[in-house]
Write a protein that holds these residues in place. Structure first.
Motif, PDB file in Angstrom:
ATOM      1  N   TRP A 208     -10.541   1.668  24.297  1.00  0.00           N
ATOM      2  CA  TRP A 208     -11.305   0.570  24.871  1.00  0.00           C
ATOM      3  C   TRP A 208     -11.641  -0.475  23.821  1.00  0.00           C
ATOM      4  N   GLN A 209     -11.827  -0.032  22.579  1.00  0.00           N
ATOM      5  CA  GLN A 209     -12.099  -0.990  21.513  1.00  0.00           C
ATOM      6  C   GLN A 209     -10.911  -1.911  21.305  1.00  0.00           C
ATOM      7  N   GLY A 210      -9.706  -1.355  21.369  1.00  0.00           N
ATOM      8  CA  GLY A 210      -8.505  -2.177  21.233  1.00  0.00           C
ATOM      9  C   GLY A 210      -8.400  -3.203  22.345  1.00  0.00           C
ATOM     10  N   ALA A 211      -8.813  -2.800  23.561  1.00  0.00           N
ATOM     11  CA  ALA A 211      -8.802  -3.747  24.681  1.00  0.00           C
ATOM     12  C   ALA A 211      -9.828  -4.852  24.467  1.00  0.00           C
ATOM     13  N   ALA A 212     -11.023  -4.484  23.972  1.00  0.00           N
ATOM     14  CA  ALA A 212     -12.097  -5.458  23.783  1.00  0.00           C
ATOM     15  C   ALA A 212     -11.753  -6.463  22.689  1.00  0.00           C
ATOM     16  N   THR A 213     -11.233  -5.980  21.545  1.00  0.00           N
ATOM     17  CA  THR A 213     -10.923  -6.918  20.454  1.00  0.00           C
ATOM     18  C   THR A 213      -9.727  -7.794  20.803  1.00  0.00           C
ATOM     19  N   ALA A 214      -8.758  -7.256  21.538  1.00  0.00           N
ATOM     20  CA  ALA A 214      -7.623  -8.079  21.970  1.00  0.00           C
ATOM     21  C   ALA A 214      -8.098  -9.162  22.929  1.00  0.00           C
ATOM     22  N   PHE A 215      -9.055  -8.823  23.795  1.00  0.00           N
ATOM     23  CA  PHE A 215      -9.609  -9.832  24.704  1.00  0.00           C
ATOM     24  C   PHE A 215     -10.304 -10.938  23.912  1.00  0.00           C
ATOM     25  N   PHE A 216     -11.065 -10.537  22.881  1.00  0.00           N
ATOM     26  CA  PHE A 216     -11.781 -11.530  22.088  1.00  0.00           C
ATOM     27  C   PHE A 216     -10.815 -12.453  21.358  1.00  0.00           C
ATOM     28  N   TRP A 217      -9.838 -11.870  20.643  1.00  0.00           N
ATOM     29  CA  TRP A 217      -8.958 -12.677  19.796  1.00  0.00           C
ATOM     30  C   TRP A 217      -7.807 -13.316  20.572  1.00  0.00           C
ATOM     31  N   ALA A 218      -7.066 -12.523  21.339  1.00  0.00           N
ATOM     32  CA  ALA A 218      -5.835 -13.020  21.965  1.00  0.00           C
ATOM     33  C   ALA A 218      -6.090 -13.732  23.284  1.00  0.00           C
ATOM     34  N   ALA A 219      -7.303 -13.611  23.817  1.00  0.00           N
ATOM     35  CA  ALA A 219      -7.649 -14.344  25.035  1.00  0.00           C
ATOM     36  C   ALA A 219      -8.609 -15.488  24.700  1.00  0.00           C
ATOM     37  N   LEU A 220      -9.865 -15.163  24.371  1.00  0.00           N
ATOM     38  CA  LEU A 220     -10.868 -16.204  24.179  1.00  0.00           C
ATOM     39  C   LEU A 220     -10.569 -17.114  22.991  1.00  0.00           C
ATOM     40  N   VAL A 221     -10.382 -16.528  21.808  1.00  0.00           N
ATOM     41  CA  VAL A 221     -10.150 -17.350  20.615  1.00  0.00           C
ATOM     42  C   VAL A 221      -8.840 -18.114  20.739  1.00  0.00           C
ATOM     43  N   ARG A 222      -7.802 -17.441  21.223  1.00  0.00           N
ATOM     44  CA  ARG A 222      -6.496 -18.113  21.361  1.00  0.00           C
ATOM     45  C   ARG A 222      -6.554 -19.288  22.326  1.00  0.00           C
ATOM     46  N   VAL A 223      -7.202 -19.132  23.463  1.00  0.00           N
ATOM     47  CA  VAL A 223      -7.297 -20.223  24.440  1.00  0.00           C
ATOM     48  C   VAL A 223      -8.015 -21.416  23.831  1.00  0.00           C
ATOM     49  N   SER A 224      -9.129 -21.168  23.139  1.00  0.00           N
ATOM     50  CA  SER A 224      -9.873 -22.280  22.569  1.00  0.00           C
ATOM     51  C   SER A 224      -9.122 -22.940  21.418  1.00  0.00           C
TER      52      SER A 224
END
Length: 319
Positions: A208-224
């Motif tokens: 679950w940690q891998g899912a959470a950090t991927a969401f933070f970096w590859a989703a939120l940070v990447r989009v912005s």
């Protein structure tokens, strides 16, 4: 010097008539989504460095997913939304057209028809009244340019009445059933662009940690990060940089953004020759979007690519 006239359906500025440039005021729900999908990823981008420094939660999996999704959605915007759908720089087969429209949608910069209409309106009124995001609309004083930079970079999206008449500026896209459907399903591609990195991160790390950090970096940070790379073309590239070709506005080439923007920051070259498939037309000018188009052409997936031939460049540089 002469400026090439684009052949893509970018309408000229109208003198008068019943079809206004601007559309209706955005409804409150849609305007709220603009705030949500711009500000939440931006908050993540602002927190990225201290988050990584204090927690150490940045793995090679996160980096690979972030770079991979950035490149896919970046070229969905630059190759698809911009060079194909806005300017008609090449002709794709149907699977490529659909794939580029979906990847562009996953950049979360708006539905394809809305984005194209806004950008064609930008070219029709570039740096004049009617341009949705020119930094030169408020004057040339220090304060006016500060206000103009904010407006061009992102402020224009928060103005509920700064919408574009899609029937006027994108009638060809409104007749394309594939693009109309993809446009209507923008919410699906938005969900996918945030969910897929988390799913992949979780499956690769089995945590679950891998899912959470991927969401933070590859989703939120990447989009912005991609938002700001794109917005910088509207703001920075209309304020500073070199202008080797003549255009009817203040578009400029700004080399530091070339890699992050996929070649879009060769903006003076683009405004001088809007339908050209390559924006970095001089030796050494990085343009990964043009490379993607070239690879698709070699694969037989696209045809009629408008490359910068010697004759075309000669016309750009003619007195």
């Amino acid at each position: 010097m002469a400026t090439l006239t684009p052949t893509a359906p970018v309408p000229a500025a109208p003198k008068a008539g019943p079809r206004p440039i601007h559309g209706e005021k955005r409804d409150a729900g849609r305007q709220s989504l603009v705030y949500l999908f711009l500000l939440v990823p931006m908050a993540a981008l602002a927190a990225a460095v201290p988050f990584a420094w204090s927690t150490g939660l940045l793995s090679w999996t996160d980096i690979a997913l972030t770079v991979g999704f950035y490149l896919l959605t970046l070229h969905g915007i630059t190759v698809g939304y911009h060079r194909l759908f806005t300017h008609g720089s090449f002709k794709p087969n149907r699977p490529v057209k659909i794939a580029l429209a979906i990847l562009g949608s996953m950049a979360v910069q708006g539905p394809v028809i809305t984005w194209v209409a806004d950008h064609r309106r930008h070219h029709a009124f570039s740096d004049k009244e009617g341009d949705p995001h020119s930094p030169w609309l408020f004057g040339t004083s220090a304060w006016a340019l500060t206000k103009g930079f904010w407006h061009a970079h992102m402020g224009w999206m928060f103005e509920p009445r700064n919408t574009t008449n899609e029937e006027r500026f994108a009638p060809d896209l409104l007749r394309d059933r594939d693009l109309v459907m993809i446009d209507k399903l923008f919410w699906v591609w938005t969900v996918a662009t945030f969910a897929l990195p988390a799913v992949l991160g979780g499956l690769i790390t089995m945590s679950w940690q891998g899912a959470a950090t991927a969401f933070f970096w590859a989703a939120l940070v990447r989009v912005s990060a991609l938002h700001h790379a794109t917005w910088s073309t509207n703001s920075i590239c209309h304020m500073i940089g070199e202008r080797p070709f003549k255009s009817r506005d203040r578009a400029a080439n700004f080399w530091p953004l070339a890699l992050l923007s996929g070649g879009e920051s060769w903006h003076n070259s683009h405004h001088a020759d809007q339908t050209c498939a390559r924006h970095g037309v001089k030796r050494g000018q990085i343009d990964t979007s043009a490379r993607v188009i070239r690879l698709m052409e070699q694969a037989g997936w696209v045809t009629d690519v408008k490359w910068p031939t010697p004759e075309r460049l000669a016309r750009l540089a003619a007195d």
